[in-house]
Motif scaffolding. Sequence first.
Motif, PDB file in Angstrom:
ATOM      1  N   SER A  18      17.281   7.845  25.006  1.00  0.00           N
ATOM      2  CA  SER A  18      16.973   6.786  25.967  1.00  0.00           C
ATOM      3  C   SER A  18      18.237   6.328  26.692  1.00  0.00           C
ATOM      4  O   SER A  18      19.304   6.203  26.089  1.00  0.00           O
ATOM      5  CB  SER A  18      16.390   5.573  25.242  1.00  0.00           C
ATOM      6  N   MET A  19      18.094   6.023  27.981  1.00  0.00           N
ATOM      7  CA  MET A  19      19.194   5.487  28.784  1.00  0.00           C
ATOM      8  C   MET A  19      19.435   4.026  28.397  1.00  0.00           C
ATOM      9  O   MET A  19      18.484   3.290  28.129  1.00  0.00           O
ATOM     10  CB  MET A  19      18.821   5.588  30.270  1.00  0.00           C
ATOM     11  N   GLN A  20      20.711   3.632  28.374  1.00  0.00           N
ATOM     12  CA  GLN A  20      21.097   2.235  28.144  1.00  0.00           C
ATOM     13  C   GLN A  20      21.745   1.706  29.428  1.00  0.00           C
ATOM     14  O   GLN A  20      22.207   2.491  30.260  1.00  0.00           O
ATOM     15  CB  GLN A  20      22.118   2.139  26.998  1.00  0.00           C
ATOM     16  N   PHE A  21      21.830   0.389  29.566  1.00  0.00           N
ATOM     17  CA  PHE A  21      22.476  -0.167  30.759  1.00  0.00           C
ATOM     18  C   PHE A  21      23.912   0.353  30.908  1.00  0.00           C
ATOM     19  O   PHE A  21      24.383   0.587  32.013  1.00  0.00           O
ATOM     20  CB  PHE A  21      22.462  -1.707  30.726  1.00  0.00           C
ATOM     21  N   GLU A  22      24.598   0.572  29.779  1.00  0.00           N
ATOM     22  CA  GLU A  22      25.992   1.054  29.828  1.00  0.00           C
ATOM     23  C   GLU A  22      26.089   2.471  30.407  1.00  0.00           C
ATOM     24  O   GLU A  22      27.177   2.914  30.778  1.00  0.00           O
ATOM     25  CB  GLU A  22      26.623   1.063  28.421  1.00  0.00           C
ATOM     26  N   ASP A  23      24.982   3.197  30.446  1.00  0.00           N
ATOM     27  CA  ASP A  23      24.996   4.570  30.981  1.00  0.00           C
ATOM     28  C   ASP A  23      24.948   4.605  32.507  1.00  0.00           C
ATOM     29  O   ASP A  23      25.194   5.660  33.115  1.00  0.00           O
ATOM     30  CB  ASP A  23      23.772   5.345  30.471  1.00  0.00           C
TER      31      ASP A  23
END
Length: 158
Positions: A18-23
């Motif tokens: 899953s993508m995180q905001f930090e990505d």
Amino acid sequence: MSAALDLASHATQCVFRSMQFEDIDRVAEIESEIHSHPWSRGNFSDSLRAGYGCWVYLSGNEMIGYAIVMSVLDEAHLLNIGIARDHQGRGLGRALLKHITDFAASHGAAMMFLEVRSSNKNAIALYESTGFNEFSVRKGYYPASNGREDAILMGLTL
Ligand SMILES: CC(C)(COP(=O)(O)OP(=O)(O)OC[C@H]1O[C@@H](n2cnc3c(N)ncnc32)[C@H](O)[C@@H]1OP(=O)(O)O)[C@@H](O)C(=O)NCCC(=O)NCCS
């Protein structure tokens, strides 16, 4: 090792998560390298906030791809998919698309839909060889450097 085995082993070593905001910084950087009309950072953060399926694809610690999927009832809509330019043409887009279709199917989706620029022959070849069929054409759907460009609407039964 043969070229085919080398390509296959590269994809199996990649991680889908899953993508995180930090990505988002790296996702937006790849996006701007591979699209003439890229999504903004805000488009990706809005997708995360909206609860869309937001995925990244990693080779070791290096992010090499991403995808965004919106689900509506039993339909999954592939809104964006990209592989970093230096990693294209090595089977990774096909492997990432398989992760996405498998995940959608195992979570109740019956169909996957997408739109693709009519000039994007590489992506169309990938989708057709995965089993997507053309449903219709949306005339002048996309902005283009010389005006507007058609979208091909494609669908896959999962
Ligand atoms: C489209 C994209 C995701 C494909 O990922 P990729 O890792 O480059 O593709 P793969 O190496 O897995 O190849 C999958 C298929 O795509 C097609 N393809 C990919 N690169 C191609 C090329 N340079 N020429 C012709 N066909 C190509 C082929 O059908 C290929 O299958 P094959 O290897 O069995 O012939 C990637 O090129 C990309 O990010 N492009 C820019 C962003 C984009 O267009 N996204 C899609 C928007 S709808």
